[in-house]
Design an enzyme around this catalytic site. Sequence first.
Site, PDB file in Angstrom:
ATOM      1  N   ASP A   1       6.189   3.646   1.831  1.00 52.07           N
ATOM      2  CA  ASP A   1       5.363   4.803   2.198  1.00 52.07           C
ATOM      3  C   ASP A   1       5.781   6.048   1.416  1.00 52.07           C
ATOM      4  O   ASP A   1       6.778   6.040   0.701  1.00 52.07           O
ATOM      5  CB  ASP A   1       5.472   5.041   3.715  1.00 52.07           C
ATOM      6  CG  ASP A   1       4.146   5.492   4.322  1.00 52.07           C
ATOM      7  OD1 ASP A   1       3.332   6.119   3.602  1.00 52.07           O
ATOM      8  OD2 ASP A   1       3.916   5.219   5.517  1.00 52.07           O
TER       9      ASP A   1
ATOM     10  N   GLU B   1       2.075   3.600  -1.705  1.00 49.00           N
ATOM     11  CA  GLU B   1       1.105   4.613  -1.252  1.00 49.00           C
ATOM     12  C   GLU B   1       1.094   5.789  -2.243  1.00 49.00           C
ATOM     13  O   GLU B   1       0.656   6.888  -1.920  1.00 49.00           O
ATOM     14  CB  GLU B   1       1.468   5.096   0.162  1.00 49.00           C
ATOM     15  CG  GLU B   1       1.676   3.948   1.137  1.00 49.00           C
ATOM     16  CD  GLU B   1       0.888   4.070   2.414  1.00 49.00           C
ATOM     17  OE1 GLU B   1       0.389   5.161   2.714  1.00 49.00           O
ATOM     18  OE2 GLU B   1       0.755   3.037   3.128  1.00 49.00           O
ATOM     19  N   TRP B   2       1.564   5.526  -3.420  1.00 47.74           N
ATOM     20  CA  TRP B   2       1.743   6.532  -4.474  1.00 47.74           C
ATOM     21  C   TRP B   2       0.486   7.355  -4.745  1.00 47.74           C
ATOM     22  O   TRP B   2       0.510   8.591  -4.628  1.00 47.74           O
ATOM     23  CB  TRP B   2       2.256   5.788  -5.701  1.00 47.74           C
ATOM     24  CG  TRP B   2       2.703   6.577  -6.892  1.00 47.74           C
ATOM     25  CD1 TRP B   2       2.614   7.920  -7.083  1.00 47.74           C
ATOM     26  CD2 TRP B   2       3.329   6.033  -8.059  1.00 47.74           C
ATOM     27  NE1 TRP B   2       3.138   8.250  -8.301  1.00 47.74           N
ATOM     28  CE2 TRP B   2       3.582   7.117  -8.932  1.00 47.74           C
ATOM     29  CE3 TRP B   2       3.690   4.746  -8.470  1.00 47.74           C
ATOM     30  CZ2 TRP B   2       4.182   6.944 -10.180  1.00 47.74           C
ATOM     31  CZ3 TRP B   2       4.283   4.583  -9.705  1.00 47.74           C
ATOM     32  CH2 TRP B   2       4.532   5.672 -10.549  1.00 47.74           C
TER      33      TRP B   2
ATOM     34  N   ASP C   1      -5.434   6.314   6.351  1.00 45.82           N
ATOM     35  CA  ASP C   1      -5.272   5.120   7.188  1.00 45.82           C
ATOM     36  C   ASP C   1      -6.611   4.709   7.792  1.00 45.82           C
ATOM     37  O   ASP C   1      -7.405   5.566   8.199  1.00 45.82           O
ATOM     38  CB  ASP C   1      -4.315   5.410   8.359  1.00 45.82           C
ATOM     39  CG  ASP C   1      -2.870   5.564   7.903  1.00 45.82           C
ATOM     40  OD1 ASP C   1      -2.598   5.400   6.701  1.00 45.82           O
ATOM     41  OD2 ASP C   1      -2.016   5.856   8.756  1.00 45.82           O
TER      42      ASP C   1
END
Length: 351
Positions: free
Chosen positions: A106, A139-140, A167
């Site tokens: 994350d 999640e870059w 999300d």
Amino acid sequence: SERLFVEMADRMAAEGWRDAGYEFLCIDDCWMAPRRDEQGRLQADPERFPGGIRRLADYVHSKGLKLGIYSDVGNKTCAGFPGSYNHYDLDAQTFASWGVDLLKFDGCNSDSLELLAEGYRRMSLALNKTGRSIVYSCEWPFYLRPLQQPNYTEIKQYCNHWRNFYDVYDSWSSIKSILDWTALHQDTIVKIAGPGGWNDPDMARNFGLSWDQSVTQMAMWAIMAAPLFMSNDLRHISPEAKCLLQNKEVIAINQDPLGKQGYQVAKDKNFQLWERPLSGRAYAVAVLNHQEIGGPQNFTFSLSFLGNGLACNPACSVRQVLPAGRDWGVYSWISSLSVEVNPTGTVLLKV
């Protein structure tokens, strides 16, 4: 807890999930103890994971499955547990020693975009250095996007799949916003997807969706070549949802070896037409009805429109995959198809 994941592993093996291709059982945030041990290593919460992650990994592997785990590029995870900043090599070695097969990494609590990018690169190299095959889920781009345009060529060099958008939630508005965002940015994200690196629109959720909306999510995730992850309690999943998530024809489209991501080709009032090139000169075609009220509506389009005119030249067979499988027969290049679609539903075809 450990007990919950053991139970999910049992169900994945016994109830057809593993055989349908769902091989990873992934632990998300909050698995850790609040502090690292004396050697600076991450440790599992001793009350909820009394046997530690290694024992759980061994059990998961004994069921023919793989184990995924979660960490964060910054000082702390999104829920406030210890992050991997300044511990990339140590954490990668720890995960490998436990027998972990996937890392979701994350992007919370990173002090700058430079440190964020450096952390994602460093963890990628650290995972490779362990010698263990570990899928790297990033999640870059999502954390970069508000401030700068992601360099997808670089991201694919380091990551196996990556989140671009918020999300997913158990709601039609969430599914719709993911699809709208994907269509809006398809010129930059579609071309980079392929074997080894994928755009990840997040997990399949179905408790808060109607049947038609669940069909839409499954069909569109297949069109988008999305990694198929479920966020469901397998003890309480409906037979209909199970049947949909294990549908072999949809999974075959999703996992097509050509690995090309689909894209939106037309938009007309409430309808969207998407296509995805498949191996064997086939195409997956999705007709999505955005309307949220009223009854089923018809959408008509010419087959010569698909695949830049190549999908059905000089003729093609058409099979409906969702909402239910049935053959539509053989059509010529100049034919039109009329498709009846329920509100917020999708018809998925293979041409």
